[in-house]
Design a protein around this motif. Structure first.
Motif, short mmCIF file in Angstrom:
data_model
loop_
_atom_site.label_atom_id
_atom_site.label_comp_id
_atom_site.label_asym_id
_atom_site.label_seq_id
_atom_site.Cartn_x
_atom_site.Cartn_y
_atom_site.Cartn_z
N THR A 138 11.12 69.21 43.50
CA THR A 138 11.10 68.13 42.52
C THR A 138 12.28 68.29 41.57
O THR A 138 12.97 69.33 41.55
CB THR A 138 9.79 68.13 41.73
OG1 THR A 138 9.71 69.35 40.98
CG2 THR A 138 8.59 68.05 42.67
N ASP A 139 12.49 67.26 40.74
CA ASP A 139 13.54 67.37 39.71
C ASP A 139 13.27 68.57 38.82
O ASP A 139 14.21 69.28 38.40
CB ASP A 139 13.58 66.09 38.88
CG ASP A 139 14.24 64.94 39.64
OD1 ASP A 139 15.17 65.21 40.43
OD2 ASP A 139 13.83 63.77 39.46
N ALA A 140 11.99 68.79 38.51
CA ALA A 140 11.64 69.93 37.65
C ALA A 140 11.98 71.25 38.32
O ALA A 140 12.45 72.20 37.67
CB ALA A 140 10.15 69.88 37.30
N ASP A 141 11.79 71.33 39.66
CA ASP A 141 12.14 72.55 40.38
C ASP A 141 13.64 72.81 40.31
O ASP A 141 14.09 73.95 40.11
CB ASP A 141 11.70 72.46 41.83
CG ASP A 141 10.19 72.45 42.00
OD1 ASP A 141 9.51 73.09 41.19
OD2 ASP A 141 9.71 71.79 42.94
N VAL A 142 14.42 71.76 40.50
CA VAL A 142 15.88 71.91 40.46
C VAL A 142 16.33 72.34 39.06
O VAL A 142 17.21 73.20 38.90
CB VAL A 142 16.57 70.61 40.90
CG1 VAL A 142 18.09 70.73 40.75
CG2 VAL A 142 16.22 70.27 42.34
N GLY A 176 16.17 70.45 49.62
CA GLY A 176 16.67 71.76 49.25
C GLY A 176 17.59 71.62 48.06
O GLY A 176 17.71 70.55 47.45
N ALA A 177 18.25 72.72 47.70
CA ALA A 177 19.16 72.70 46.55
C ALA A 177 20.29 73.68 46.79
O ALA A 177 20.09 74.74 47.40
CB ALA A 177 18.41 73.04 45.27
N VAL A 214 23.22 81.31 37.39
CA VAL A 214 23.45 80.03 38.08
C VAL A 214 24.37 79.17 37.25
O VAL A 214 24.07 78.86 36.09
CB VAL A 214 22.12 79.31 38.36
CG1 VAL A 214 22.40 77.91 38.92
CG2 VAL A 214 21.27 80.10 39.32
N ALA A 215 25.50 78.79 37.80
CA ALA A 215 26.44 77.92 37.08
C ALA A 215 26.02 76.47 37.18
O ALA A 215 26.13 75.70 36.23
CB ALA A 215 27.84 78.11 37.63
N SER A 216 25.53 76.06 38.37
CA SER A 216 25.07 74.68 38.55
C SER A 216 24.07 74.63 39.69
O SER A 216 24.08 75.50 40.58
CB SER A 216 26.24 73.74 38.84
OG SER A 216 26.85 74.06 40.08
N ALA A 217 23.22 73.63 39.68
CA ALA A 217 22.24 73.42 40.76
C ALA A 217 22.15 71.94 41.06
O ALA A 217 22.05 71.11 40.14
CB ALA A 217 20.87 73.96 40.35
N LEU A 234 15.58 76.00 38.63
CA LEU A 234 16.55 76.82 39.35
C LEU A 234 17.87 76.89 38.61
O LEU A 234 18.54 77.94 38.61
CB LEU A 234 16.77 76.26 40.76
CG LEU A 234 15.60 76.37 41.74
CD1 LEU A 234 15.87 75.56 42.99
CD2 LEU A 234 15.34 77.83 42.10
N SER A 235 18.27 75.80 37.98
CA SER A 235 19.54 75.79 37.25
C SER A 235 19.51 76.70 36.04
O SER A 235 20.56 77.09 35.52
CB SER A 235 19.88 74.36 36.82
OG SER A 235 18.97 73.90 35.84
N GLN A 236 18.30 77.05 35.58
CA GLN A 236 18.16 77.89 34.39
C GLN A 236 18.08 79.38 34.72
O GLN A 236 17.99 80.21 33.81
CB GLN A 236 16.91 77.46 33.61
CG GLN A 236 17.01 76.04 33.06
CD GLN A 236 15.70 75.53 32.49
OE1 GLN A 236 14.65 76.13 32.69
NE2 GLN A 236 15.77 74.40 31.77
N VAL A 237 18.11 79.73 36.01
CA VAL A 237 18.11 81.14 36.39
C VAL A 237 19.42 81.78 35.92
O VAL A 237 20.50 81.20 36.05
CB VAL A 237 17.95 81.29 37.92
CG1 VAL A 237 18.14 82.74 38.33
CG2 VAL A 237 16.60 80.78 38.36
#
Length: 846
Positions: free
Chosen positions: A74-78, A215-216, A87-90, A81-84
């Motif tokens: 979902t958008d929330a999952d992406v 996926g992402a 991670v520069a971008s997701a 992941l971007s906040q790990v």
């Protein structure tokens, strides 16, 4: 002795060329196979690295995810992941295969040459993909295309484009707003087509709702490695997903492609080995003739004190030099062939990924190893014979009569008998039938080769009496029969190639006849709907069976039936072929022959099974089969009947079983017509109804026969082209034998010219000799090939894979005529050389 061997080599350069040609061609095949597959592997490895170079970590569905309900991000999952940390971008990925554009000029689907046909949600192309013309899609009714896709579809910015959406099993129309190019101005990476939608439209088309992704792709901050980022991301990925690095994805993709290339490599190597085997006969014959010509020279060495080992070694050194030089030339020729094939693929509109020609260590080592080893092996027996030349031969001419052929004939008869017995045992149902047939084929070829010297005088003599006229013809016939061992070895080289060609021809003819027999006598339909599947069938390629209701409404249509096909686990055994159809009407439509039970079950949990599959799975009438497809869980069916059919095989399930397949599409459809119905009109009507499905073709019985036979002919053409190399090598053997025998018969030819034989008569004599060898070898090959081909066809008929076994007499006769013409052409150079000998020099030869 070494210096003498080298001088002998340098004094006979033509002999080197002639004896090495066969090895050159065989090694060329070997090296080109390795260089081509290594080069393609390197190209695609770099392609996958390029595609994944901007991705540090990919989050994707894990291998346990099923087709029934694949997991989605979902958008929330992406966002999570971007906040790990690191991670520069997701960015979420929405993509699918089976998104096929249609051509504007004729409404037909853009064909695939094996490359994927992709659909993606546009989220920016990064450095890899940029907009070359127009703009990216901004509305859900707009798309952008790669330049290669636009060229194939014949559309540009502002045009309307019809697109088949594989995941939705339907077609839609869009407006083209932009043309995309890969970095460096490349229109395509490897011949793939790509249609880019807006992200919301792609999500609706591929997943049925917006705000979700398959996926992402994550990029890494400068201070962290891909592996470290993968470890951090793996701790927070949602259930059903896994994290892999971009390098790991590239390696997986390259490994899968290289596995396919490995099969291709071994396939071509099989034909290369056949060519080299034929070349061994040429080398063997060449060195036998050379030893006979050098008998006094070798005897003189013996008289001067040279030992057995020295003489044997001198011949083997000569073979080693021939093998090394020929292998070098073959390797270079193979590199050229591999380069030419790649260039030809690009010129034919099959774009390959960028890359250089790769000449690996394996290609070099295998080329030299095979070329040198087979040359030295072929020269071993002549080398041993060379050492047995008696010293007295140096002082006077010594005639060494041929050894009796009784032992060779007995051995050939025994080996041939064992081969025939093995094939017969396989045909009568002995265990390990495939092994027995393989052993029988090998033993039969070896046995006939051993028998060929004994067959030379009666068979070649009979041929000679038919084609040899006049004094010159009679002399040519006598020359061919003078040394039956030499003639038979030359002919056997041709026999092997012709036998393989004849075997393939018989099997191909039987396949073509079977197709016509089944269509005309067994299929209960006049119109067929077929799918040109691009993957293992599972219900996701084909057509909507509901369209058959429209087909039934066409004038002249009596009834229609859909046929679904898939792969499932049956009673715990995976990868079993299963199909689903209307079992109540399947019997007459597919010519089901009842073995036991009934072939017309009516219950929703009843199924049919063919005799071979029933034996494999150990099922009988009344027993149950548990079938687990891609979705819906396992279902149990009772075997209502066991059938035999040439048109279908495996487990036949009721139509309700389609619910467990990965997709609902029918792979085939069969339409029965009323008496006197207009078949062409029905075909045209069905084509209009099926126009939205890009892989579907519609035709009548004749077009179906032509389509199926075109597939057979295409496969046979590949075999013919590859086997042609062995046949060419064999004809080089005839040229080689004749040229060297001219040297051996120099005095004899001089005496013939001295007593009045004209140059024309000498040329005719050599032509007859060449013709006899070619026709004799071809007849042996045809006889052997027909036997092997008929045996293989009978074995296939026992497995219900063929219904008719036919012998294509016209094609085989054409093969014989071609061999005769080639035999005449093979004699051009030797005949010219023989007719131009200086009479006085020839008489004063010694």
């Amino acid at each position: 002795m070494l210096r003498a061997t080298i001088k002998s080599l340098l004094a006979r350069k033509l002999r080197l060329v002639l004896s090495g040609l066969a090895i050159v061609l065989g090694v060329m095949f070997v090296s080109s196979a390795f260089v081509l597959t290594d080069s393609l592997g390197g190209r695609f490895e770099r392609l996958f690295q390029t595609v994944n170079q901007e991705t540090a970590v990919q989050v994707r569905a894990d291998s346990e995810a099923g087709a029934e309900s694949p997991p989605l991000l979902t958008d929330a999952d992406v966002t999570r992941l971007s906040q790990v940390d690191g991670v520069a971008s997701a960015s979420g990925d929405a993509s699918a295969q089976g998104v096929v554009p249609f051509r504007a000029r004729d409404g037909k689907a853009v064909p695939s040459s094996g490359a994927p046909q992709l659909g993606v949600g546009w989220a920016g192309g990064g450095d890899l993909l940029q907009v070359a013309e127009g703009a990216v899609p901004a509305a859900d009714t707009e798309v952008a295309l790669t330049r290669f896709t636009a060229e194939q579809a014949g559309v540009g910015v502002g045009d309307r484009l019809k697109v088949y959406i594989g995941p939705r099993y339907e077609s839609r129309e869009y407006t083209v707003t932009g043309v995309l190019e890969y970095s460096g101005g490349r229109p395509s990476l490897s011949g793939e087509t790509m249609v880019a939608f807006t992200m919301p439209e792609a999500q609706r088309l591929f997943y049925g709702k917006t705000g979700v992704y398959g996926g992402a792709a994550l990029t890494a901050a400068d201070a962290i490695s891909d592996d470290d980022l993968k470890s951090r991301v793996a701790a927070v990925v949602p259930a059903g997903f896994e994290a892999v690095t971009g390098a790991e994805i590239a390696e997986e993709q390259a490994s899968a492609f290289k596995q396919l290339l490995t099969f291709v490599n071994w396939f071509f190597l099989g034909f290369a080995l056949v060519a080299l085997l034929v070349g061994m006969f040429l080398i063997f014959n060449t060195f036998n003739i050379i030893i006979a010509q050098r008998a006094r020279e070798l005897a003189l060495f013996r008289a001067l004190g040279a030992g057995w080992g020295q003489l044997t070694g001198s011949v083997l050194i000569e073979a080693l030099v021939v093998g090394f030089v020929a292998s070098t030339l073959g390797l270079l020729a193979g590199i050229g062939v591999a380069y030419g094939l790649q260039a030809a693929a690009g010129a034919a509109g099959l774009p390959l990924p960028e890359g250089d020609l790769v000449v690996g260590v394996t290609a070099i080592v295998v080329s030299y190893l095979l070329g040198v080893l087979m040359t030295v092996t072929a020269a071993l027996i002549p080398a041993i014979r060379a050492a047995s030349v008696p010293p007295i031969a140096a002082m006077r001419e010594v005639t060494r009569p041929d050894k009796p052929m009784l032992g060779l004939t007995v051995a050939g008869s025994v080996v041939t008998g064992l081969g025939v017995a093995a094939i017969a045992a396989a045909l009568f149902g002995a265990p390990l039938a495939a092994v027995l047939i393989g052993a029988g084929v090998l033993l039969s070829i070896v046995g006939v080769a051993l028998l060929s010297p004994a067959l030379t005088r009666p068979v070649a003599g009979a041929i000679g009496r038919l084609v040899a006229w006049g004094t010159a013809g009679d002399l040519g016939r006598r020359n061919a029969l003078r040394n039956p061992r030499r003639t038979s070895v030359t002919a056997v080289a041709l026999m092997i190639g012709v036998a393989l060609v004849s075997t393939v021809t018989v099997i191909g003819s039987s396949l073509r006849s079977t197709v016509r027999d089944l269509v005309e006598n067994d299929i209960g339909a006049e119109v067929m709907i077929l799918t040109n599947s691009q993957q293992l069938p599972d219900g996701r390629e084909g057509f909507d069976p509901a369209r058959l209701r429209e087909v039934d409404a066409l004038p002249g249509v009596r009834e229609s039936i859909a046929y679904h096909f898939s792969v499932a686990t049956v009673n715990g055994q995976p990868q079993q072929f299963v199909s689903a159809t209307d079992l109540g009407r399947a019997g007459p439509m597919f010519a089901l022959e009842e073995e036991s039970g009934t072939v017309a079950p009516s219950g929703p949990t009843e199924a049919l099974i063919d005799t071979n599959t029933a034996g494999t799975l150990g099922l009988t009438v009344g027993e149950t089969a548990t079938v687990e497809g891609a979705k819906g869980g396992p279902r149990t069916y009772t075997i209502a009947g066991i059938y035999k059919s040439q048109l279908t095989a495996g487990l036949l399930l009721p139509e309700s079983a389609v619910e467990t397949f990965a997709g609902p599409l029918a792979m085939q459809g069969f339409v029965a017509l009323d008496e006197g119905a207009d078949t062409d009109a029905v075909v045209a009507g069905v084509e209009r109804i099926m126009a939205d499905y890009p892989l579907v073709t519609v035709g009548d019985q004749e077009s179906f026969i032509a389509q199926q036979n075109a597939l057979v002919d295409g496969v046979l053409a590949i075999f013919y082209v590859l086997l042609a190399l062995a046949v060419i090598v064999a004809f080089l053997g005839i040229v080689n034998t004749l040229v060297l025998s001219i040297y051996e018969r120099t005095r004899e030819l001089g005496l013939l010219r001295a007593i009045g034989t004209t140059r024309r008569q000498v040329r005719g004599m050599v032509r007859v000799e060449s013709l006899l060898i070619a026709v004799y070898g071809c007849l042996l090959g045809i006889a052997l090939g027909v036997g092997l081909g008929a045996s293989a066809s009978l074995a296939l008929r026992q497995q219900d894979l063929l219904s008719v076994v036919t012998i294509p007499y016209a094609q085989l006769a054409g093969l014989l005529v071609a061999a005769a013409l080639a035999g005449v052409l093979a004699a051009v150079l030797p005949a010219r050389r023989a007719s131009r000998l200086n009479v006085l020099d020839a008489i004063a030869y010694e």
